[in-house]
Structures are given as C-alpha cells and as structure tokens.
Design a protein around this motif. Structure first.
Motif, PDB file in Angstrom:
ATOM      1  N   VAL A  11       0.824  -1.208  -0.022  1.00 28.89           N
ATOM      2  CA  VAL A  11      -0.055  -0.044   0.003  1.00 28.89           C
ATOM      3  C   VAL A  11       0.940   1.220  -0.057  1.00 28.89           C
ATOM      4  O   VAL A  11       1.645   1.450   1.081  1.00 28.89           O
ATOM      5  CB  VAL A  11      -0.950  -0.133   1.136  1.00 28.89           C
ATOM      6  CG1 VAL A  11      -1.880   1.183   1.195  1.00 28.89           C
ATOM      7  CG2 VAL A  11      -1.655  -1.311   1.340  1.00 28.89           C
ATOM      8  N   ASN A  12       0.888   2.216  -0.921  1.00 32.68           N
ATOM      9  CA  ASN A  12       1.528   3.033  -1.238  1.00 32.68           C
ATOM     10  C   ASN A  12       2.970   2.801  -1.129  1.00 32.68           C
ATOM     11  O   ASN A  12       3.874   3.601  -0.245  1.00 32.68           O
ATOM     12  CB  ASN A  12       1.006   4.362  -0.325  1.00 32.68           C
ATOM     13  CG  ASN A  12      -0.275   4.674  -0.614  1.00 32.68           C
ATOM     14  OD1 ASN A  12      -0.648   4.655  -1.789  1.00 32.68           O
ATOM     15  ND2 ASN A  12      -1.062   5.116   0.331  1.00 32.68           N
ATOM     16  N   GLY A  13       3.539   1.841  -1.325  1.00 35.29           N
ATOM     17  CA  GLY A  13       4.938   1.676  -1.267  1.00 35.29           C
ATOM     18  C   GLY A  13       5.460   0.684  -0.220  1.00 35.29           C
ATOM     19  O   GLY A  13       6.606   0.445  -0.083  1.00 35.29           O
ATOM     20  N   GLU A  14       4.574   0.541   0.803  1.00 35.83           N
ATOM     21  CA  GLU A  14       4.972  -0.001   2.008  1.00 35.83           C
ATOM     22  C   GLU A  14       4.206  -1.483   1.936  1.00 35.83           C
ATOM     23  O   GLU A  14       3.027  -1.655   1.724  1.00 35.83           O
ATOM     24  CB  GLU A  14       4.234   0.735   3.372  1.00 35.83           C
ATOM     25  CG  GLU A  14       4.753   2.140   3.339  1.00 35.83           C
ATOM     26  CD  GLU A  14       6.234   2.105   3.811  1.00 35.83           C
ATOM     27  OE1 GLU A  14       6.866   1.026   4.452  1.00 35.83           O
ATOM     28  OE2 GLU A  14       7.000   3.069   3.520  1.00 35.83           O
ATOM     29  N   PRO A  15       5.167  -2.403   2.616  1.00 42.26           N
ATOM     30  CA  PRO A  15       4.441  -3.833   2.517  1.00 42.26           C
ATOM     31  C   PRO A  15       3.464  -3.766   3.728  1.00 42.26           C
ATOM     32  O   PRO A  15       3.869  -3.317   4.866  1.00 42.26           O
ATOM     33  CB  PRO A  15       5.614  -4.832   2.806  1.00 42.26           C
ATOM     34  CG  PRO A  15       6.816  -3.782   3.123  1.00 42.26           C
ATOM     35  CD  PRO A  15       6.403  -2.282   2.770  1.00 42.26           C
ATOM     36  N   LEU A  81      -0.501   9.368  -3.873  1.00 43.45           N
ATOM     37  CA  LEU A  81      -0.231   9.955  -4.870  1.00 43.45           C
ATOM     38  C   LEU A  81       0.127  11.527  -4.416  1.00 43.45           C
ATOM     39  O   LEU A  81       0.795  12.268  -5.097  1.00 43.45           O
ATOM     40  CB  LEU A  81      -1.530   9.988  -5.888  1.00 43.45           C
ATOM     41  CG  LEU A  81      -1.517   9.027  -7.022  1.00 43.45           C
ATOM     42  CD1 LEU A  81      -1.348   7.742  -6.530  1.00 43.45           C
ATOM     43  CD2 LEU A  81      -2.473   9.244  -7.999  1.00 43.45           C
ATOM     44  N   SER A  82      -0.428  11.906  -3.282  1.00 49.16           N
ATOM     45  CA  SER A  82      -0.255  13.099  -2.704  1.00 49.16           C
ATOM     46  C   SER A  82       1.227  13.417  -2.225  1.00 49.16           C
ATOM     47  O   SER A  82       1.884  14.173  -2.567  1.00 49.16           O
ATOM     48  CB  SER A  82      -1.043  13.661  -1.719  1.00 49.16           C
ATOM     49  OG  SER A  82      -2.646  13.573  -2.046  1.00 49.16           O
ATOM     50  N   MET A 109     -12.109  11.897  -7.680  1.00 50.15           N
ATOM     51  CA  MET A 109     -12.162  12.588  -8.869  1.00 50.15           C
ATOM     52  C   MET A 109     -10.683  12.726  -9.453  1.00 50.15           C
ATOM     53  O   MET A 109     -10.265  12.701 -10.637  1.00 50.15           O
ATOM     54  CB  MET A 109     -12.839  14.078  -8.471  1.00 50.15           C
ATOM     55  CG  MET A 109     -13.351  14.787  -9.663  1.00 50.15           C
ATOM     56  SD  MET A 109     -14.478  14.061 -10.572  1.00 50.15           S
ATOM     57  CE  MET A 109     -15.995  14.751  -9.759  1.00 50.15           C
ATOM     58  N   LEU A 110      -9.638  13.156  -8.512  1.00 48.02           N
ATOM     59  CA  LEU A 110      -8.215  13.111  -8.783  1.00 48.02           C
ATOM     60  C   LEU A 110      -7.723  12.046  -9.023  1.00 48.02           C
ATOM     61  O   LEU A 110      -7.001  12.081 -10.162  1.00 48.02           O
ATOM     62  CB  LEU A 110      -7.491  13.665  -7.702  1.00 48.02           C
ATOM     63  CG  LEU A 110      -7.750  15.158  -7.060  1.00 48.02           C
ATOM     64  CD1 LEU A 110      -7.221  15.485  -5.552  1.00 48.02           C
ATOM     65  CD2 LEU A 110      -7.175  16.185  -7.936  1.00 48.02           C
ATOM     66  N   MET A 111      -7.984  10.747  -8.772  1.00 50.77           N
ATOM     67  CA  MET A 111      -7.580   9.383  -9.157  1.00 50.77           C
ATOM     68  C   MET A 111      -7.999   9.215 -10.592  1.00 50.77           C
ATOM     69  O   MET A 111      -7.136   8.801 -11.413  1.00 50.77           O
ATOM     70  CB  MET A 111      -8.161   8.299  -8.199  1.00 50.77           C
ATOM     71  CG  MET A 111      -7.737   8.357  -6.713  1.00 50.77           C
ATOM     72  SD  MET A 111      -6.036   8.259  -6.269  1.00 50.77           S
ATOM     73  CE  MET A 111      -5.511   6.599  -6.929  1.00 50.77           C
TER      74      MET A 111
END
Ligand code: FES
Ligand code: FES
Length: 166
Positions: A11-15, A81-82, A109-111
């Motif tokens: 998740v967001n680069g973390e296992p 992403l932020s 919306m941003l995604m």
C-alpha cells in the motif's frame, strides 16, 4: 463465527500484512485498519466513484472489491499520490479553479483525472467529461473540474521536454 484470513499487499509503497474478515471490502480495510481515510465511501455500491483508487496500476472502485481479492496486489491511494507529488499540479489546479467545495468527491475525482491524463495526455473537454462521468460531485456542477483537468493537461504538455509527452 467467520475466521480471519491473512493477506499481504503493498500500500503506497509499504508492505502490509494483515488479518481480515473475508467479507471486508478494500475501502473499509484501508479506512478502518490502515487509517487511510482519504479514500471516501459514499454509495457503497459502485455508483458514485468516491472510493476510486489504483490496484496494480488501474483504477477500481474499492467498495466493490473484497480486500482478499487484493492479496499480493499493489495499491495506491490518494495519500500515496499526494505524498509522491505525482498529482501536485492537478491538486493545485483544482484549488485555483475552485474545482472542489465540500471535497467529498475530490480524492476519487483526482484519481480518475490522473488516470485519464496517463492514458491520454491531450484530452478534449468531451473526453474529460466522459472519463469522469462515473464520479459524482454534488457541489461544483462539474464545469470547474473539467477546467482544472484541461488546464493541467495543457500545462503538462507545454512543460514536457521536446519530443516527449508526459
Ligand atoms: S462508494 Fe464506491 S462507488 Fe460509491
Ligand atoms: S466538492 Fe462536494 S461532492 Fe464534489
């Protein structure tokens, strides 16, 4: 009593390793077990788009996916992403164009908008509307959102090194 099952995902680069109930959907897992509350939950049946995030690079509605289906997957949420800065220009354009009011729809919306710009760096307004048509906004009337995405697309193409699209 239903037993918990073990899952492993990124998740967001973390296992992440966790024990989950088989009926838990991905949105609830992220919000309740990982405190990633940027993924919003509106309709809970795949209509509003508020829960949109990326699974293995593609956007999905996380209220429609069981977290056990995401076992071994790569998840990217609005927080990821932020934090990476990937959508900093898009977020700035949303602010400058007043493309958010209450903000409930904004993460999804941003995604969705970033997904479009990765697939098509030069969308016209109709294509922007079409791609965002599965994301509901009850506040803005959509015009400002389309403006923000169009502005970002033009700026990225303008700023891209010669001969390359972003
Ligand atoms: S909460 Fe998932 S689409 Fe509405
Ligand atoms: S800004 Fe309120 S729902 Fe879109």
């Amino acid at each position: 009593m239903t037993a918990h099952v073990p899952i492993s995902l990124e998740v967001n680069g973390e296992p992440v390793d966790a024990l989950v109930l088989p009926r838990t959907n991905l949105a609830d897992f992220l919000r309740d077990q990982l405190q990633l509350t940027g993924t919003h939950v509106g309709c809970e049946h795949g209509v509003c788009g508020a829960c949109t995030l990326r699974v293995n690079g593609d956007i999905v509605r996380s209220c429609l996916m069981l977290v056990v289906q995401a076992n071994h997957a790569t998840i990217e949420t609005i927080e990821g992403l932020s934090d990476s800065g990937e959508i900093a220009d898009l977020q700035a354009a949303f602010r400058e164009r007043n493309a958010l009011q209450c903000g409930f729809c904004t993460p999804g919306m941003l995604m969705a908008a970033q997904d479009l710009l990765r697939q098509n760096p030069t969308p016209d307004r109709e294509q922007i509307r079409e791609h965002l048509s599965g994301n509901y906004c009850r506040c803005t009337g959509y015009q400002a959102i389309v403006d923000a995405v169009e502005t970002t697309a033009k700026a990225r193409v303008h700023d891209a090194p010669a001969g390359r699209t972003p």
